[in-house]
Design a protein around this motif. Structure first.
Motif, mmCIF file in Angstrom:
data_model
loop_
_atom_site.group_PDB
_atom_site.id
_atom_site.type_symbol
_atom_site.label_atom_id
_atom_site.label_comp_id
_atom_site.label_asym_id
_atom_site.label_seq_id
_atom_site.Cartn_x
_atom_site.Cartn_y
_atom_site.Cartn_z
ATOM 1 N N ILE A 24 0.849 -1.181 0.000
ATOM 2 C CA ILE A 24 0.000 0.000 0.000
ATOM 3 C C ILE A 24 0.886 1.233 0.000
ATOM 4 N N SER A 25 0.717 2.082 -1.004
ATOM 5 C CA SER A 25 1.365 3.385 -1.067
ATOM 6 C C SER A 25 0.355 4.437 -0.613
ATOM 7 N N TYR A 26 0.850 5.563 -0.131
ATOM 8 C CA TYR A 26 -0.050 6.574 0.424
ATOM 9 C C TYR A 26 0.272 7.967 -0.103
ATOM 10 N N VAL A 27 -0.784 8.733 -0.329
ATOM 11 C CA VAL A 27 -0.684 10.177 -0.475
ATOM 12 C C VAL A 27 -1.268 10.773 0.790
ATOM 13 N N VAL A 28 -0.466 11.557 1.495
ATOM 14 C CA VAL A 28 -0.852 12.116 2.791
ATOM 15 C C VAL A 28 -0.930 13.629 2.653
ATOM 16 N N SER A 33 -3.180 22.891 4.088
ATOM 17 C CA SER A 33 -2.671 23.411 2.819
ATOM 18 C C SER A 33 -2.864 22.359 1.736
ATOM 19 N N ASN A 34 -2.315 22.629 0.547
ATOM 20 C CA ASN A 34 -2.380 21.637 -0.532
ATOM 21 C C ASN A 34 -1.112 20.800 -0.605
ATOM 22 N N ALA A 35 -0.269 20.877 0.429
ATOM 23 C CA ALA A 35 0.971 20.110 0.457
ATOM 24 C C ALA A 35 0.687 18.653 0.801
ATOM 25 N N CYS A 36 1.532 17.760 0.288
ATOM 26 C CA CYS A 36 1.358 16.336 0.592
ATOM 27 C C CYS A 36 2.699 15.624 0.604
ATOM 28 N N ALA A 37 2.674 14.430 1.162
ATOM 29 C CA ALA A 37 3.800 13.500 1.093
ATOM 30 C C ALA A 37 3.310 12.215 0.440
ATOM 31 N N ILE A 38 4.213 11.526 -0.223
ATOM 32 C CA ILE A 38 3.925 10.212 -0.789
ATOM 33 C C ILE A 38 4.798 9.200 -0.052
ATOM 34 N N VAL A 39 4.172 8.143 0.445
ATOM 35 C CA VAL A 39 4.873 7.155 1.259
ATOM 36 C C VAL A 39 4.903 5.814 0.526
ATOM 37 N N LYS A 67 -6.066 16.428 -7.773
ATOM 38 C CA LYS A 67 -6.398 17.123 -6.528
ATOM 39 C C LYS A 67 -5.664 18.449 -6.363
ATOM 40 N N GLY A 68 -4.774 18.767 -7.286
ATOM 41 C CA GLY A 68 -4.029 20.020 -7.202
ATOM 42 C C GLY A 68 -3.070 20.073 -6.029
ATOM 43 N N LEU A 69 -2.444 18.944 -5.716
ATOM 44 C CA LEU A 69 -1.560 18.857 -4.551
ATOM 45 C C LEU A 69 -0.117 19.164 -4.934
ATOM 46 N N LYS A 70 0.641 19.579 -3.939
ATOM 47 C CA LYS A 70 2.062 19.851 -4.105
ATOM 48 C C LYS A 70 2.852 18.830 -3.295
ATOM 49 N N VAL A 71 3.648 18.019 -3.976
ATOM 50 C CA VAL A 71 4.431 16.989 -3.294
ATOM 51 C C VAL A 71 5.685 17.617 -2.679
ATOM 52 N N GLU A 72 5.803 17.491 -1.373
ATOM 53 C CA GLU A 72 6.977 18.019 -0.683
ATOM 54 C C GLU A 72 7.939 16.921 -0.264
ATOM 55 N N TRP A 73 7.409 15.711 -0.001
ATOM 56 C CA TRP A 73 8.272 14.616 0.428
ATOM 57 C C TRP A 73 7.851 13.306 -0.233
ATOM 58 N N LEU A 74 8.859 12.496 -0.561
ATOM 59 C CA LEU A 74 8.681 11.114 -0.999
ATOM 60 C C LEU A 74 9.394 10.257 0.047
ATOM 61 N N ILE A 75 8.613 9.634 0.908
ATOM 62 C CA ILE A 75 9.144 8.939 2.071
ATOM 63 C C ILE A 75 9.266 7.445 1.789
ATOM 64 N N GLU A 76 10.424 6.890 2.111
ATOM 65 C CA GLU A 76 10.629 5.444 2.107
ATOM 66 C C GLU A 76 10.736 5.011 3.565
ATOM 67 N N THR A 77 9.814 4.161 4.026
ATOM 68 C CA THR A 77 9.883 3.734 5.420
ATOM 69 C C THR A 77 11.090 2.830 5.676
ATOM 70 N N GLY A 141 3.749 21.069 4.400
ATOM 71 C CA GLY A 141 2.893 22.247 4.526
ATOM 72 C C GLY A 141 2.955 22.787 5.946
ATOM 73 N N THR A 142 1.804 22.879 6.604
ATOM 74 C CA THR A 142 1.735 23.380 7.977
ATOM 75 C C THR A 142 1.902 22.266 9.006
#
Length: 294
Positions: A24-28, A33-39, A67-77, A141-142
């Motif tokens: 399972i991959s995630y968009v958080v 804000s419109n900021a997000c991370a992808i995990v 969704k008009g999101l801005k990716v700030e992080w691509l996280i690898e657990t 984001g915040t």
């Protein structure tokens, strides 16, 4: 390390299930804000054909754009042994920084030797934009996010806490799935138990998101639970099971498990931050198969 989980911050979490690897991959999305991370993104591979494609990653990219999101992080657990990361591919299309636990250097040193990588393979984690230490914070984001070192499955495993949501990688499975194996090089059952206790020390209401689910006993695939549910019902560590009980069970169970089908390509790609091995003088790229080394 003390993690301040802010249960009032409730990120929007969208899961993307990959049936080929049960990942399972995630968009958080930051609620402010419109900021997000992808995990834990996934790159598709037809191993028998030696063919790489990006259908799973393209689905995530399309969702982020819609969704008009801005990716700030691509996280690898952690450095996954059962699927290949698509982080560089997504980064090329959407931006963001790629982050992983600092002990990636331990994993790179271990598997750099197993795969007989030359001196050109850097073992300093420089393939990633950020190496997280236990207790590090970063912003989506915040939203202030925390990296918590939870080794045992691998030395570099991290749990990432974003508001009231924690992304546990392979440290835990759903309550009826238990826990991940601890017999890979650098893994340790006792260390895994200790890491699980760190996760279970988070507030009971904390949402936990799994990296994998296999639908035990034929149930539908699920990937979200809570600390309270894991403490009460996890079949490997719930109900007050002791460290000694867990080590004995995990060690015996791991002896019965086959190697993941994609461990050989996954490790070679993921220890490079999701990049394929460099091309040879003809421009072709190859994956190695070490004989009797795993």
């Amino acid at each position: 390390m003390t993690v301040k989980v802010d249960l009032t911050v409730k990120p929007e979490v969208k899961g993307f299930f990959d049936p080929a690897t049960n990942t399972i991959s995630y968009v958080v999305k930051d609620p402010g804000s419109n900021a997000c991370a992808i995990v834990d993104s996934v790159m598709d591979i037809d191993y028998a054909a030696g063919r790489i494609t990006y259908d799973h990653a393209d689905e995530i990219i399309a969702y982020v754009k819609e969704k008009g999101l801005k990716v700030e992080w691509l996280i690898e657990t952690h450095v996954h042994a059962d699927h290949l990361s698509a982080a560089p591919y997504i980064q090329k299309h959407l931006g963001g920084k790629i982050g992983i636990g600092r002990n990636i250097t331990v994993v790179q040193d271990t598997f750099g030797k197993i795969f007989n990588e030359g001196t050109e393979f850097q073992r300093d984690g420089s393939q990633f934009d950020r190496l997280f230490d236990d207790g590090d914070t970063y912003q989506v984001g915040t939203m202030t996010c925390y990296a918590m070192h939870t080794p045992g499955h691998t030395p570099a495993c991290m749990t990432h806490i974003m508001g009231d949501a924690a992304f546990v990688g392979d440290t835990l499975f759903m309550p009826d799935g238990g826990s991940a194996r601890a017999d890979f090089p650098g893994g340790d059952a006792g260390t895994l138990y200790d890491s699980i206790q760190k996760v279970l020390a988070l507030p009971d209401e904390t949402r936990l998101f799994m990296c994998h689910d296999y639908g035990p006993n034929g149930r539908d695939i699920r990937w979200e639970t809570t600390v309270a549910e894991e403490k009460a019902h996890n079949i490997h560590v719930g109900g007050g099971k002791t460290r000694e009980e867990f080590i004995r069970f995990r060690t015996e169970r791991d002896k019965t498990l086959a190697m993941p089908k994609l461990i050989i390509p996954s490790l070679q790609v993921n220890m490079r931050g999701g990049d394929l091995p460099p091309p040879d003088e003809s421009g072709k790229r190859f994956l190695k198969v070490p004989i009797n080394a795993l």
